[in-house]
Motif scaffolding. Structure first.
Motif, short mmCIF file in Angstrom:
data_model
loop_
_atom_site.label_atom_id
_atom_site.label_comp_id
_atom_site.label_asym_id
_atom_site.label_seq_id
_atom_site.Cartn_x
_atom_site.Cartn_y
_atom_site.Cartn_z
N GLU A 46 2.29 -6.94 -16.79
CA GLU A 46 2.01 -8.00 -18.17
C GLU A 46 3.09 -6.69 -19.56
OE1 GLU A 46 -1.19 -7.66 -21.60
OE2 GLU A 46 -1.82 -8.98 -19.61
N ILE A 47 2.70 -5.41 -19.32
CA ILE A 47 2.83 -4.64 -20.59
C ILE A 47 4.63 -4.47 -19.91
CG2 ILE A 47 3.34 -2.05 -21.40
CD1 ILE A 47 0.28 -1.86 -20.28
N THR A 48 5.27 -4.84 -18.52
CA THR A 48 6.55 -3.77 -18.49
C THR A 48 7.35 -5.09 -18.28
OG1 THR A 48 6.40 -4.06 -16.40
CG2 THR A 48 6.09 -2.06 -17.70
N GLY A 49 6.88 -7.01 -17.76
CA GLY A 49 7.51 -8.26 -17.87
C GLY A 49 8.08 -7.37 -16.55
N LYS A 50 7.65 -6.84 -15.53
CA LYS A 50 7.90 -6.78 -13.98
C LYS A 50 7.24 -6.87 -13.19
CE LYS A 50 11.91 -3.80 -16.45
NZ LYS A 50 12.64 -2.27 -16.01
N GLU A 51 7.66 -7.18 -12.02
CA GLU A 51 6.37 -7.01 -11.03
C GLU A 51 6.84 -5.97 -9.85
OE1 GLU A 51 8.49 -10.79 -7.91
OE2 GLU A 51 7.60 -11.71 -9.88
N PHE A 52 6.17 -5.90 -8.39
CA PHE A 52 6.55 -4.90 -7.67
C PHE A 52 5.65 -5.23 -6.96
CE2 PHE A 52 4.21 -3.24 -11.90
CZ PHE A 52 2.58 -3.32 -11.36
N PRO A 53 5.42 -4.34 -5.53
CA PRO A 53 4.35 -4.87 -4.57
C PRO A 53 3.69 -3.97 -4.56
CG PRO A 53 6.62 -3.39 -3.41
CD PRO A 53 6.88 -4.07 -5.15
N VAL A 54 2.17 -4.05 -4.38
CA VAL A 54 0.59 -3.20 -3.69
C VAL A 54 0.32 -3.41 -2.88
CG1 VAL A 54 -1.31 -2.88 -4.97
CG2 VAL A 54 1.12 -3.57 -6.57
N TYR A 55 0.12 -2.07 -2.46
CA TYR A 55 -0.63 -2.16 -1.30
C TYR A 55 -1.43 -1.69 -1.09
CZ TYR A 55 4.41 -3.14 0.66
OH TYR A 55 5.61 -3.46 0.76
N ALA A 56 -2.65 -2.79 -0.66
CA ALA A 56 -4.20 -2.04 -1.41
C ALA A 56 -4.38 -1.53 -0.09
CB ALA A 56 -5.08 -3.06 -0.77
N ILE A 57 -3.76 -0.43 0.72
CA ILE A 57 -4.88 0.49 1.57
C ILE A 57 -4.71 1.93 1.67
CG2 ILE A 57 -2.60 -0.59 2.71
CD1 ILE A 57 -0.92 1.53 3.26
N ASP A 58 -5.26 2.95 2.88
CA ASP A 58 -5.85 4.15 2.57
C ASP A 58 -4.79 4.88 2.94
OD1 ASP A 58 -7.14 6.92 2.46
OD2 ASP A 58 -8.70 5.23 1.97
N LEU A 59 -4.03 6.60 2.22
CA LEU A 59 -3.23 6.97 2.68
C LEU A 59 -4.09 7.76 4.34
CD1 LEU A 59 -2.03 9.32 -0.14
CD2 LEU A 59 -0.79 7.50 1.51
N LEU A 60 -5.49 7.48 4.26
CA LEU A 60 -6.13 8.21 5.64
C LEU A 60 -5.39 7.42 6.93
CD1 LEU A 60 -9.65 8.83 4.33
CD2 LEU A 60 -7.17 10.74 4.73
N ASN A 61 -4.79 6.21 6.32
CA ASN A 61 -4.50 5.14 7.15
C ASN A 61 -2.92 5.25 8.05
OD1 ASN A 61 -3.56 2.20 8.92
ND2 ASN A 61 -5.89 2.14 8.26
N ASN A 100 -8.46 15.18 0.56
CA ASN A 100 -7.19 14.99 -0.70
C ASN A 100 -5.88 15.24 0.22
OD1 ASN A 100 -8.43 14.28 -2.18
ND2 ASN A 100 -8.60 15.86 -3.63
N MET A 101 -6.65 16.08 1.97
CA MET A 101 -5.88 17.19 2.35
C MET A 101 -5.37 16.45 2.93
SD MET A 101 -5.45 20.72 1.32
CE MET A 101 -4.59 21.07 2.54
N THR A 102 -5.71 15.69 4.04
CA THR A 102 -5.47 14.38 5.72
C THR A 102 -4.20 13.93 4.38
OG1 THR A 102 -7.71 14.75 7.15
CG2 THR A 102 -6.35 13.31 6.79
N SER A 103 -4.81 13.10 3.36
CA SER A 103 -3.43 12.11 3.18
C SER A 103 -2.28 12.52 1.97
CB SER A 103 -4.08 11.21 1.39
OG SER A 103 -4.67 12.73 0.96
N PHE A 105 -0.98 15.36 3.90
CA PHE A 105 -0.40 15.48 5.40
C PHE A 105 0.08 14.39 5.44
CE2 PHE A 105 -3.86 19.20 6.85
CZ PHE A 105 -3.02 19.98 5.66
N HIS A 106 -0.02 13.10 6.07
CA HIS A 106 0.42 12.06 6.23
C HIS A 106 1.39 11.48 5.51
CE1 HIS A 106 -3.48 10.15 8.70
NE2 HIS A 106 -3.48 11.06 9.22
N LEU A 107 1.38 11.64 4.61
CA LEU A 107 2.55 10.77 3.50
C LEU A 107 3.42 12.29 4.01
CD1 LEU A 107 3.08 9.13 1.12
CD2 LEU A 107 2.26 10.87 -0.30
N CYS A 108 3.40 13.28 3.89
CA CYS A 108 4.86 14.22 4.37
C CYS A 108 4.88 13.71 5.35
CB CYS A 108 3.87 15.69 3.89
SG CYS A 108 3.76 16.16 2.30
N GLU A 109 4.54 13.62 6.55
CA GLU A 109 4.75 13.05 8.09
C GLU A 109 5.14 12.23 7.38
OE1 GLU A 109 1.20 13.28 10.20
OE2 GLU A 109 0.45 15.60 10.41
#
Length: 358
Positions: A46-61, A100-103, A105-109
């Motif tokens: 609303e503030i920016t007037g732009k749309e973007f994708p959102v993923y409702a997931i956990d980094l542990l997955n 915090n650590m595992t998420s 690790f998953h992201l960097c991998e």
């Protein structure tokens, strides 16, 4: 090319998304909404007037994270997702270390798998532990005093080892101090679940009548009034620091660490008085014992960020208090969730758009 923002629905994340979108970046947001609301992202749109994708997931997955990367050509990642309450980390350390650590690790991998080597990490001044003096520079030794801070410290070391193993990485580690304030529109701000762990939302909830009084943790510190002293920084200034750090990462490989703070320290009671001045409300408070892991005084030397990133915090404590108060006045119960999902970006993705909500 897309900037992936993990934890983008959170307090700092939502403000960072605003700055990225207004600067012309395409973004995708990943958040498990464990301590945030999809409504924050609808309001970012609303503030920016732009749309973007959102993923409702956990980094542990790891599998679902992989699908996010396969759906986009990701240029860089700003990693803000994580558990962040000092007190909770003391009582539930294994939960903090694992999450915090595992998420991360998953992201960097996954980044390595897809050839993404630009990374901005949300660290914390808590890594400094009990500093021998102030202001704190990036050259100070680290020695976090609580599990939350230790997860940040450990992740910093992981990222330094990652860069040493592959100098193609461009990494900015941001050690930021105490964010308060809200977007000037009053549409996004800090909305903690349950009893606030941070000072400002506790103050604003007392001012609006949601809580009877502020709890001050300790008045026997070696400070001017006995209460803890911190470097409070406006969240909009902090968000702009993320933008500057991203630009530095994108320009060239390397690893740098930056303090993001104002360089000024305010006690708990200094903040209370500043808030009372701008709001016209009296904030009753009671003093209880210190919290485990807290320290007396902590404020930054932010000169490295100013010199290398061209960034400086510009908003003062009264503006921080005023914007926090306007957010609370306009949203006395925080975010109201209005969630509409779209499967346009895969089975666990949805779009935020001005006309759609989330």
């Amino acid at each position: 090319m897309t900037i992936l923002v993990t934890g983008g629905a959170g307090y700092i994340g939502s403000h960072t998304c605003v700055e990225l979108l207004q600067a012309g970046y395409d973004i995708a947001v990943l958040d498990n909404f464990s301590n945030s609301s999809p409504e924050a992202l609808r309001r970012v749109s609303e503030i920016t007037g732009k749309e973007f994708p959102v993923y409702a997931i956990d980094l542990l997955n790891l599998d679902e994270l992989d699908r996010v990367f396969s759906n986009h050509t990701i240029q860089a990642v700003i990693h803000l997702a994580g558990l962040k309450a000092v007190g909770e980390s003391v009582s539930s350390p294994m939960h903090y270390y694992y999450s915090n650590m595992t998420s991360t690790f998953h992201l960097c991998e996954t980044m390595s798998k897809y050839g993404v080597h630009r990374f901005v990490f949300s660290s914390s001044a808590t890594v400094y532990g009990l500093p021998e003096s102030v202001p704190i520079t990036e050259k100070f030794p680290v020695g976090a005093t609580n599990p939350y801070g230790r997860t940040k410290q450990m992740i910093e070391q992981v990222l330094q080892d990652l860069y040493a193993s592959n100098p193609a990485w461009g990494i900015s580690i941001l050690r930021y101090f105490n964010p308060i304030g809200a977007h000037k529109s009053g549409r996004i701000g800090e909305d903690p679940s349950g009893i606030p762990n941070n000072l400002m939302p506790f103050i604003t909830q007392v001012a609006i009548g949601r809580r009877d009084q502020l709890t001050v943790y300790g008045n026997d510190y070696p400070t001017s009034d006995g209460t803890g002293v911190r470097d409070y920084i406006h969240v909009a200034d902090l968000a702009q620091g993320h933008l500057r750090a991203l630009e530095k990462c994108l320009s060239a490989p390397g690893l740098d660490i930056y303090n993001l703070g104002t360089g000024k320290g305010y006690s708990v009671l200094d903040v209370v008085r500043a808030f009372e001045k701008v709001s016209g409300r009296t904030i009753p408070y009671t003093v209880v014992d210190r919290r485990p892991g807290d320290i007396a005084t902590c404020y930054a030397d932010p000169s490295k960020a100013q010199h290398e990133l061209g960034w400086k915090a510009v908003r003062d404590i009264e503006e921080m208090c005023e914007d926090s108060w306007q957010w609370q006045l306009r949203n006395p119960e925080g975010y109201k969730e209005m969630v509409t999902t779209s499967q346009a970006n895969g089975p666990r993705g949805f779009l935020v758009a001005p006309s759609l909500g989330v």
